[in-house]
Design a protein around this motif. Structure first.
Motif, PDB file in Angstrom:
ATOM      1  N   CYS A 120      14.722  17.462 -31.402  1.00  0.00           N
ATOM      2  CA  CYS A 120      14.294  18.158 -30.387  1.00  0.00           C
ATOM      3  C   CYS A 120      15.494  18.031 -29.022  1.00  0.00           C
ATOM      4  N   ASP A 156      12.661  23.772 -32.406  1.00  0.00           N
ATOM      5  CA  ASP A 156      12.437  25.097 -31.697  1.00  0.00           C
ATOM      6  C   ASP A 156      13.812  26.231 -31.567  1.00  0.00           C
ATOM      7  N   ARG A 202      14.220  24.873 -39.302  1.00  0.00           N
ATOM      8  CA  ARG A 202      13.056  24.615 -38.315  1.00  0.00           C
ATOM      9  C   ARG A 202      11.947  23.776 -39.207  1.00  0.00           C
ATOM     10  N   VAL A 240       7.511  27.574 -33.927  1.00  0.00           N
ATOM     11  CA  VAL A 240       8.239  26.597 -33.336  1.00  0.00           C
ATOM     12  C   VAL A 240       7.153  25.520 -33.112  1.00  0.00           C
ATOM     13  N   ALA A 243       6.235  23.466 -29.917  1.00  0.00           N
ATOM     14  CA  ALA A 243       6.752  23.691 -28.443  1.00  0.00           C
ATOM     15  C   ALA A 243       6.749  22.516 -27.849  1.00  0.00           C
TER      16      ALA A 243
END
Length: 159
Positions: A10, A91, A112, A124, A126
């Motif tokens: 991330c 994301d 992903r 995604v 978030a």
């Protein structure tokens, strides 16, 4: 069984990727796959080097039985592209940044995490950092779901 390795990525490696790291590590242990699959997490930035996961991430994860306390933030490194079999980003920004630094021969490893979702239709996971409680719970919901699908994928790779 052969060894397989997964890296979760991330932005800062203090919310989403350590949550995924902890959840998936827990699932692997529950299925007797801890020795066959290694798990790590990293960030695209180096905002929080060697910091533990965000206290909110740890608290919400602990309520569901996941311990993130031993994890420490780090930035993704060039060697990670060689080392890991699968590099799962949270994301679209993470995907773009990781793909830009990933050598062409390893691009196929970058995906992903949400591609492995079984129930949720969210492209995604978030970032909950600037939000409230519901953001951290949503991360856990999405990560748990995708981790179930990922477990199926990984099991097929190691058995």
């Amino acid at each position: 069984m052969k060894n397989y390795s997964v890296l979760f990525v991330c932005l800062g490696n203090i919310c989403r990727s350590p949550t995924a790291h902890g959840v998936f590590r827990h699932m692997l242990a529950g299925h007797g796959l801890s020795d066959a699959v290694s798990v790590d997490s990293a960030g695209t930035s180096n905002y929080h080097p060697n910091s533990p996961p965000d206290a909110r991430s740890q608290a919400h994860a602990a309520k569901r039985g996941y311990d993130l306390s031993d994890l420490r933030a780090r930035q993704i490194q060039a060697a990670d592209f060689e080392t890991f079999d699968l590099i799962l980003v949270m994301d679209w920004d993470n995907l773009t940044q990781v793909k830009q630094t990933c050598p062409p021969r390893h691009q196929h490893k970058v995906r992903r995490l949400s591609e492995f979702s079984l129930q949720f239709d969210s492209p995604v996971v978030a970032d909950p950092y600037f939000g409230g409680v519901e953001g951290f719970e949503r991360v856990l919901d999405l990560v748990e779901d995708a981790s179930e699908g990922l477990l199926r994928h990984v099991r097929a790779q190691v058995t």
